[in-house]
Motif scaffolding. Sequence first.
Motif, short mmCIF file in Angstrom:
data_model
loop_
_atom_site.label_atom_id
_atom_site.label_comp_id
_atom_site.label_asym_id
_atom_site.label_seq_id
_atom_site.Cartn_x
_atom_site.Cartn_y
_atom_site.Cartn_z
N CYS A 76 -7.33 -1.08 0.87
CA CYS A 76 -6.37 -1.43 1.91
C CYS A 76 -7.14 -1.64 3.21
N CYS A 101 0.85 -1.20 0.00
CA CYS A 101 0.00 0.00 0.00
C CYS A 101 0.88 1.24 0.00
N LYS A 124 -5.94 -1.63 6.03
CA LYS A 124 -5.35 -0.86 7.10
C LYS A 124 -5.81 0.59 7.08
N CYS A 125 -5.69 1.23 5.92
CA CYS A 125 -6.02 2.66 5.86
C CYS A 125 -7.29 2.95 5.07
N VAL A 135 0.04 -5.00 3.04
CA VAL A 135 -1.26 -4.98 3.72
C VAL A 135 -2.17 -6.08 3.18
N ASN A 159 0.18 4.15 0.58
CA ASN A 159 -0.22 5.03 1.68
C ASN A 159 0.39 4.59 3.01
N CYS A 160 0.30 3.31 3.29
CA CYS A 160 0.82 2.75 4.54
C CYS A 160 2.32 2.47 4.45
ZN LIG Z 1 -3.01 1.45 3.34
#
Ligand SMILES: [Zn+2]
Length: 109
Positions: free
Chosen positions: A100, A77, A102-103, A84, A79-80
């Motif tokens: 994702c 990801c 996670k986010c 993920v 972003n992370c």
């Molecule tokens: Zn993410």
Amino acid sequence: MTTETKTRIHRDDEVVVTAGRDKGMRGKVIRLINKRGTVLVSKVNMVKRHTRATASNSGGIIEKEAPIALSNVQFFCPNCKTGVRIGMKALDNGSKVRTCRKCGEVLDS
Ligand SMILES: [Zn+2]
């Protein structure tokens, strides 16, 4: 369709290796080998192959990607900045996109 893979990883996805010799390495998915549950990832799990000289090739040792288990890679990801798990989300127009876990970022453009 019943042949959909559980991993939801596609060709050209960026993935991170979570286990094995190349743990922590990142690369692009070159090919999914669904039947065997393995994947070819660019520059990951390189193996040396000895080749014979041909008209188009001077021979010698070339390095090539070897398949790794799908269970040993995770979607990366952006972003992370880490590997993920992938979730699914239905859009208003009825189509499904990968997200994702996670986010919450939508991973399919
Ligand atoms: Zn993410």
